[in-house]
Scaffold this active site. Structure first.
Site, PDB file in Angstrom:
ATOM      1  N   ASN A 103       0.844  -1.196   0.000  1.00 12.24           N
ATOM      2  CA  ASN A 103       0.000   0.000   0.000  1.00 12.24           C
ATOM      3  C   ASN A 103       0.880   1.246   0.000  1.00 12.24           C
ATOM      4  O   ASN A 103       0.901   2.023   0.957  1.00 12.24           O
ATOM      5  CB  ASN A 103      -0.893   0.014   1.252  1.00 12.24           C
ATOM      6  CG  ASN A 103      -2.247  -0.612   0.981  1.00 12.24           C
ATOM      7  OD1 ASN A 103      -2.733  -0.624  -0.158  1.00 12.24           O
ATOM      8  ND2 ASN A 103      -2.865  -1.118   2.028  1.00 12.24           N
ATOM      9  N   SER A 129      -6.136  -5.313  -3.407  1.00  9.46           N
ATOM     10  CA  SER A 129      -7.164  -5.222  -2.374  1.00  9.46           C
ATOM     11  C   SER A 129      -7.889  -6.538  -2.193  1.00  9.46           C
ATOM     12  O   SER A 129      -8.019  -7.328  -3.115  1.00  9.46           O
ATOM     13  CB  SER A 129      -8.192  -4.147  -2.727  1.00  9.46           C
ATOM     14  OG  SER A 129      -9.222  -4.167  -1.756  1.00  9.46           O
ATOM     15  N   LYS A 183      -5.593   2.698  -5.728  1.00 12.30           N
ATOM     16  CA  LYS A 183      -5.753   1.920  -4.488  1.00 12.30           C
ATOM     17  C   LYS A 183      -6.008   2.852  -3.300  1.00 12.30           C
ATOM     18  O   LYS A 183      -6.806   2.550  -2.414  1.00 12.30           O
ATOM     19  CB  LYS A 183      -4.512   1.052  -4.223  1.00 12.30           C
ATOM     20  CG  LYS A 183      -4.547   0.277  -2.903  1.00 12.30           C
ATOM     21  CD  LYS A 183      -5.635  -0.804  -2.917  1.00 12.30           C
ATOM     22  CE  LYS A 183      -6.157  -1.248  -1.571  1.00 12.30           C
ATOM     23  NZ  LYS A 183      -5.287  -1.627  -0.517  1.00 12.30           N
ATOM     24  N   HIS A 186      -9.494   3.943  -3.517  1.00 11.75           N
ATOM     25  CA  HIS A 186     -10.280   2.786  -3.072  1.00 11.75           C
ATOM     26  C   HIS A 186     -10.368   2.784  -1.543  1.00 11.75           C
ATOM     27  O   HIS A 186     -11.437   2.603  -0.962  1.00 11.75           O
ATOM     28  CB  HIS A 186      -9.631   1.492  -3.572  1.00 11.75           C
ATOM     29  CG  HIS A 186     -10.131   0.241  -2.900  1.00 11.75           C
ATOM     30  ND1 HIS A 186      -9.756  -0.119  -1.615  1.00 11.75           N
ATOM     31  CD2 HIS A 186     -10.994  -0.716  -3.306  1.00 11.75           C
ATOM     32  CE1 HIS A 186     -10.369  -1.244  -1.276  1.00 11.75           C
ATOM     33  NE2 HIS A 186     -11.125  -1.626  -2.289  1.00 11.75           N
ATOM     34  N   ASN A 187      -9.248   2.996  -0.881  1.00 13.79           N
ATOM     35  CA  ASN A 187      -9.254   2.967   0.580  1.00 13.79           C
ATOM     36  C   ASN A 187     -10.001   4.161   1.178  1.00 13.79           C
ATOM     37  O   ASN A 187     -10.647   4.030   2.210  1.00 13.79           O
ATOM     38  CB  ASN A 187      -7.823   2.895   1.110  1.00 13.79           C
ATOM     39  CG  ASN A 187      -7.264   1.487   1.032  1.00 13.79           C
ATOM     40  OD1 ASN A 187      -7.666   0.704   0.183  1.00 13.79           O
ATOM     41  ND2 ASN A 187      -6.346   1.153   1.907  1.00 13.79           N
ATOM     42  N   GLU A 190     -13.395   3.168   0.926  1.00 11.61           N
ATOM     43  CA  GLU A 190     -13.578   2.123   1.951  1.00 11.61           C
ATOM     44  C   GLU A 190     -13.861   2.775   3.317  1.00 11.61           C
ATOM     45  O   GLU A 190     -14.803   2.399   4.017  1.00 11.61           O
ATOM     46  CB  GLU A 190     -12.308   1.259   1.994  1.00 11.61           C
ATOM     47  CG  GLU A 190     -12.201   0.255   3.128  1.00 11.61           C
ATOM     48  CD  GLU A 190     -10.834  -0.474   3.105  1.00 11.61           C
ATOM     49  OE1 GLU A 190     -10.473  -1.027   2.048  1.00 11.61           O
ATOM     50  OE2 GLU A 190     -10.124  -0.463   4.133  1.00 11.61           O
ATOM     51  N   ARG A 288     -12.607   8.917  12.144  1.00  8.89           N
ATOM     52  CA  ARG A 288     -11.655   7.946  12.722  1.00  8.89           C
ATOM     53  C   ARG A 288     -10.735   8.650  13.711  1.00  8.89           C
ATOM     54  O   ARG A 288     -10.442   8.125  14.780  1.00  8.89           O
ATOM     55  CB  ARG A 288     -10.827   7.275  11.635  1.00  8.89           C
ATOM     56  CG  ARG A 288     -11.594   6.215  10.931  1.00  8.89           C
ATOM     57  CD  ARG A 288     -10.685   5.095  10.456  1.00  8.89           C
ATOM     58  NE  ARG A 288     -11.449   4.231   9.575  1.00  8.89           N
ATOM     59  CZ  ARG A 288     -10.956   3.182   8.947  1.00  8.89           C
ATOM     60  NH1 ARG A 288      -9.683   2.865   9.085  1.00  8.89           N
ATOM     61  NH2 ARG A 288     -11.714   2.440   8.181  1.00  8.89           N
ATOM     62  N   ARG A 444     -13.826  39.098  -0.619  1.00  3.85           N
ATOM     63  CA  ARG A 444     -12.431  39.072  -1.095  1.00  3.85           C
ATOM     64  C   ARG A 444     -12.063  40.390  -1.756  1.00  3.85           C
ATOM     65  O   ARG A 444     -10.958  40.916  -1.599  1.00  3.85           O
ATOM     66  CB  ARG A 444     -12.222  37.914  -2.087  1.00  3.85           C
ATOM     67  CG  ARG A 444     -12.269  36.539  -1.447  1.00  3.85           C
ATOM     68  CD  ARG A 444     -12.107  35.427  -2.482  1.00  3.85           C
ATOM     69  NE  ARG A 444     -10.760  35.364  -3.023  1.00  3.85           N
ATOM     70  CZ  ARG A 444     -10.452  35.563  -4.288  1.00  3.85           C
ATOM     71  NH1 ARG A 444     -11.399  35.835  -5.179  1.00  3.85           N
ATOM     72  NH2 ARG A 444      -9.195  35.500  -4.689  1.00  3.85           N
TER      73      ARG A 444
HETATM   74  C1  6PG Z   1      -7.792  -3.701   1.133  1.00  2.00           C
HETATM   75  C2  6PG Z   1      -7.636  -2.830   2.332  1.00  2.00           C
HETATM   76  C3  6PG Z   1      -6.278  -2.953   2.939  1.00  2.00           C
HETATM   77  C4  6PG Z   1      -6.007  -1.956   4.029  1.00  2.00           C
HETATM   78  C5  6PG Z   1      -6.848  -2.131   5.223  1.00  2.00           C
HETATM   79  C6  6PG Z   1      -6.370  -1.322   6.409  1.00  2.00           C
HETATM   80  O1  6PG Z   1      -8.188  -3.136   0.123  1.00  2.00           O
HETATM   81  O2  6PG Z   1      -7.566  -4.899   1.204  1.00  2.00           O
HETATM   82  O3  6PG Z   1      -7.844  -1.508   1.965  1.00  2.00           O
HETATM   83  O4  6PG Z   1      -5.331  -2.765   1.923  1.00  2.00           O
HETATM   84  O5  6PG Z   1      -4.697  -2.100   4.423  1.00  2.00           O
HETATM   85  O6  6PG Z   1      -8.154  -1.931   4.964  1.00  2.00           O
HETATM   86  O7  6PG Z   1      -6.659   0.005   6.345  1.00  2.00           O
HETATM   87  P1  6PG Z   1      -6.672   0.855   7.703  1.00  2.00           P
HETATM   88  O8  6PG Z   1      -5.760   0.180   8.675  1.00  2.00           O
HETATM   89  O9  6PG Z   1      -6.156   2.212   7.323  1.00  2.00           O
HETATM   90  O10 6PG Z   1      -8.083   0.842   8.147  1.00  2.00           O
END
Ligand code: 6PG
Length: 469
Positions: A103, A129, A183, A186-187, A190, A288, A444
């Site tokens: 990652n 992923s 990726k 994607h996260n 996520e 978070r 402004r």
């Molecule tokens: C995936 C996930 C993975 C990621 C975890 C942890 O696609 O398989 O995204 O790669 O490492 O989800 O993410 P955090 O520790 O930041 O929650």
């Protein structure tokens, strides 16, 4: 006999990826800094051990791979990757290929790709992923970097990847760091998907006073409908599971402090850098962070009283939360795809957005039924915001009410919904033809003579007749 590919780094992900590759019929050279781990791995590999080619030294490892070599790195992102490349470079030929499958931050991948251009070996950064199970039985693979080098490993990557209706979820998505950027986004998505699920869980737990098994049933029901997705499915499982030691529901024994390794945060940082709106993802990252402030939250509750209050019967139910989550999800993905498009423009990378949605349809953590529709919608109207595609515009029209009601009710009852409300604000701003930025421009110009455009005389810059106080 030479191995067809090599892999360095036998942590959980590395081991599972190596077994996946072996199971697909490839001979794979494996190496780990501590040789003991390599031995243990091979000893436990069963029938697949015959396709594993272990080495005790890096020189032996390199020599065991058939040239032009391809070597996958599965070491922790950051300095470990640079260190490993340093060790490998003198041992490799210019035609060899190093593939970083961790990652990585895509800025690091850009740098490593640029270095590779000056004399090789070739370099690719691929996002993988799907967690442990994905790595073992079929991940989603987001490849970036040298396109001709990709062609060499494409059959292997497609073979080991997840399949959606027989289509491999592995593709080359752009130059240099493009794969790792995808990726990262994607996260970010996520994080937002997970946060929005957590928000409706909070409404069900604290607002509707549902117990864990009732919550599990709701998630199960949703997983049969438009919200069908891996994250909803596992949320049901997590809600239903009990602690074997105490017999209590797992959700009641898990501390409410979320961890993060940083990729979600990178998405928010990139969005800010590129100037694209990603409020839902930013809210998820922020939430978070706030979850980690356990003591402060307790102190706040002591001073102000607990925020969440029960919602009276009949005001809100799971049938409203379902469209809320659906709308939130569409709006969040629109932000993610928009960010990817902005990065593609910024770097001049390919990054075909419909292809990215296709690669996410199976194997990855955010896989869901909706992604197939997204791929089609993005294909039909290239370059257009997802929410304007007819299918999703329709879906939003039908789910908007649920989102608005959910955010309103939650807000009135002290139930925090940062990601859902950010999604709603994004939607409302995206459909406000005349925004309130006219007063920002006025301010402004007032304090800094920054100038503004007029609605009735487009193009030129004007200054106001401000009376200076
Ligand atoms: C995936 C996930 C993975 C990621 C975890 C942890 O696609 O398989 O995204 O790669 O490492 O989800 O993410 P955090 O520790 O930041 O929650």
């Amino acid at each position: 006999e030479h191995a067809e590919i090599g892999l360095i780094g036998l942590g959980t992900m590395g081991r599972n990826l190596a077994l996946n590759i072996a199971e697909n019929g490839y001979r794979i050279a494996v190496f780990n800094r501590t040789a003991q781990r390599t031995d243990q791995f091979v000893a436990k590999a069963g029938d697949l051990a015959e396709r594993l080619v272990p080495s005790r030294t890096i020189e032996e490892f390199v020599a065991s791979i058939k040239p032009p070599r391809a070597i996958i790195l599965m070491v922790p992102a950051g300095e470990a990757v640079d260190a490993q490349i340093q060790v490998l470079r003198p041992l490799l030929d210019p035609e060899d290929l190093i593939i970083d499958a961790g990652n990585a931050n895509y800025h690091d991948t850009n740098r490593r790709a640029a270095t590779a251009l000056s004399g090789g070996p070739h370099f690719m950064g691929i996002g993988v992923s799907g967690g442990e199970q994905g790595a073992r039985f079929g991940p989603s693979i987001m490849a970036g970097g040298d396109r001709s080098a990709f062609a060499r490993v494409q059959p292997l990557l497609e073979a080991i990847s997840a399949k959606f209706e027989n289509v491999p979820c592995a593709a080359w998505l752009g130059e240099a760091g493009a794969g790792h950027l995808v990726k990262t986004v994607h996260n970010g998505i996520e994080y937002a998907d997970m946060q929005m699920i957590a928000e409706v869980y909070g409404i069900m737990r604290d607002g509707l006073k549902l117990d864990n098994s009732a919550v599990a049933d709701v998630f199960d029901g949703w997983n049969q409908g438009v919200l069908q997705s891996y994250l909803i499915e596992i949320s049901a499982e997590v809600s239903r599971t009990r602690d074997p030691d105490t017999g209590r529901p797992m959700l009641d024994v898990i501390l409410d402090r979320a961890g993060q390794k940083g990729t979600g945060r990178w998405t928010a940082i990139e969005a800010l850098m590129l100037g694209t709106p990603a409020g839902t993802i930013e809210a998820a990252v922020g939430a978070r962070g706030m979850s980690a402030r356990l003591e402060e939250r307790k102190a706040g509750e002591a001073v102000f009283g607990s925020a969440p209050r029960p919602i009276a019967q009949g005001l809100l139910g799971p049938e409203v939360l379902e469209p809320a989550l659906l709308a939130g999800k569409i709006l969040c993905y629109a932000q993610g795809f928009d960010l990817i498009s902005a990065a593609a423009r910024q770097y001049g990378w390919a990054m075909p957005v419909p292809e990215i949605a296709r690669v996410w349809r199976a194997g990855c953590i955010i896989r869901s039924a909706l992604l197939n529709d997204m791929a089609s919608a993005l294909e039909e109207q290239p370059g257009r915001n997802l929410i304007l595609a007819p299918f999703f515009a329709d879906t939003l029209r039908r789910s908007e009410d649920g989102l608005r009601k959910t955010v309103a009710m939650a807000t009135l009852h002290g139930l925090p919904v940062p990601a859902l409300s950010a999604a709603l604000s994004y939607f409302d701003i995206m459909r406000t033809g005349r925004s309130t930025a006219n007063i920002i421009q006025g301010q402004r110009d007032f304090f800094g003579a920054h100038g503004f455009e007029r609605t009735d005389m487009p193009g030129d810059s004007f200054h106001g007749p401000w009376a200076i106080a």
